[in-house]
Design a protein around this motif. Structure first.
Motif, PDB file in Angstrom:
ATOM      1  N   ILE A   2      26.447  93.643   5.909  1.00 35.40           N
ATOM      2  CA  ILE A   2      25.206  94.006   4.732  1.00 35.40           C
ATOM      3  C   ILE A   2      25.473  95.577   4.248  1.00 35.40           C
ATOM      4  N   ASP A   3      25.316  95.898   3.227  1.00 34.65           N
ATOM      5  CA  ASP A   3      25.189  97.300   2.747  1.00 34.65           C
ATOM      6  C   ASP A   3      23.812  97.428   2.328  1.00 34.65           C
ATOM      7  N   TYR A   4      23.386  98.479   2.711  1.00 33.69           N
ATOM      8  CA  TYR A   4      21.932  98.850   2.470  1.00 33.69           C
ATOM      9  C   TYR A   4      22.142 100.047   1.232  1.00 33.69           C
ATOM     10  N   GLY A   6      15.916  98.328   8.879  1.00 39.31           N
ATOM     11  CA  GLY A   6      17.027  97.616   8.387  1.00 39.31           C
ATOM     12  C   GLY A   6      17.247  96.261   9.085  1.00 39.31           C
ATOM     13  N   THR A  26      15.323  94.005   6.974  1.00 38.92           N
ATOM     14  CA  THR A  26      16.018  93.456   5.889  1.00 38.92           C
ATOM     15  C   THR A  26      17.232  92.710   6.371  1.00 38.92           C
ATOM     16  N   LEU A  46      18.145  96.460  -3.303  1.00 37.13           N
ATOM     17  CA  LEU A  46      18.017  97.048  -2.008  1.00 37.13           C
ATOM     18  C   LEU A  46      19.247  96.909  -1.182  1.00 37.13           C
ATOM     19  N   ALA A  47      19.771  95.592  -1.019  1.00 40.03           N
ATOM     20  CA  ALA A  47      20.828  95.497  -0.070  1.00 40.03           C
ATOM     21  C   ALA A  47      21.520  94.278  -0.361  1.00 40.03           C
ATOM     22  N   ALA A  94      15.973 101.898   0.193  1.00 35.74           N
ATOM     23  CA  ALA A  94      14.980 101.275   1.261  1.00 35.74           C
ATOM     24  C   ALA A  94      13.775 100.850   0.654  1.00 35.74           C
TER      25      ALA A  94
END
Length: 147
Positions: free
Chosen positions: A89-91, A60, A63, A129-130, A94
């Motif tokens: 951030i929103d994950y 993370g 990212t 992804l994010a 992956a």
């Protein structure tokens, strides 16, 4: 009317070059800047083994860092030194070893002292992804005039 746009794109390009001169961390991550413009940046990188967490997924922090770099290029593209005030951030998914991650930053609002940016990270299949949102404070320092 295309002259101001061309000048703005040239400014964004010159700011990117100035920023990359001393950006060892973006180089460490292997970030490749594909395009910059006023309030915009698109870059990409390939997920390496040293970027994986203990579950063989993209860490993370990598990212986040890639999104933060795109945010920096986009919010500084107008030639005024800008710094992050708030980011989230929103994950969503992956990344995996070998994935090519595209990071695209877009300016959503720009005022005299504040800019707001949305950054999307997708893999080579277009999978989101994010989502990263950044708010930048715009200082009065001109990037290309300062040494």
């Amino acid at each position: 009317m295309s002259q101001p746009l061309a000048a703005s794109t040239e400014l964004a390009e010159a700011v990117k070059e100035r920023m990359l001169q001393n950006d060892a961390f973006s180089k460490l991550l292997g970030l490749e800047v594909d395009e910059v413009g006023p309030g915009y940046c698109r870059l990409h990188f390939t997920v390496r083994p040293d970027m994986l967490n203990g579950f063989a997924a993209l860490h993370g922090g990598v990212t986040f860092s890639a999104a933060d770099s795109a945010f920096a290029f986009a919010c500084n593209s107008h030639g005024r030194q800008s710094v992050g005030l708030t980011v989230t951030i929103d994950y969503l998914e992956a990344g995996k070893l070998g994935d090519v991650i595209t990071v695209e930053a877009r300016e959503e609002g720009l005022k005299h002292k504040v800019g707001v940016y949305n950054i999307r990270l997708t893999n080579q299949h277009g999978t989101l992804l994010a989502l990263f949102k950044g708010t930048a404070y715009r200082t009065s320092n001109q990037i290309l005039d300062s040494e």
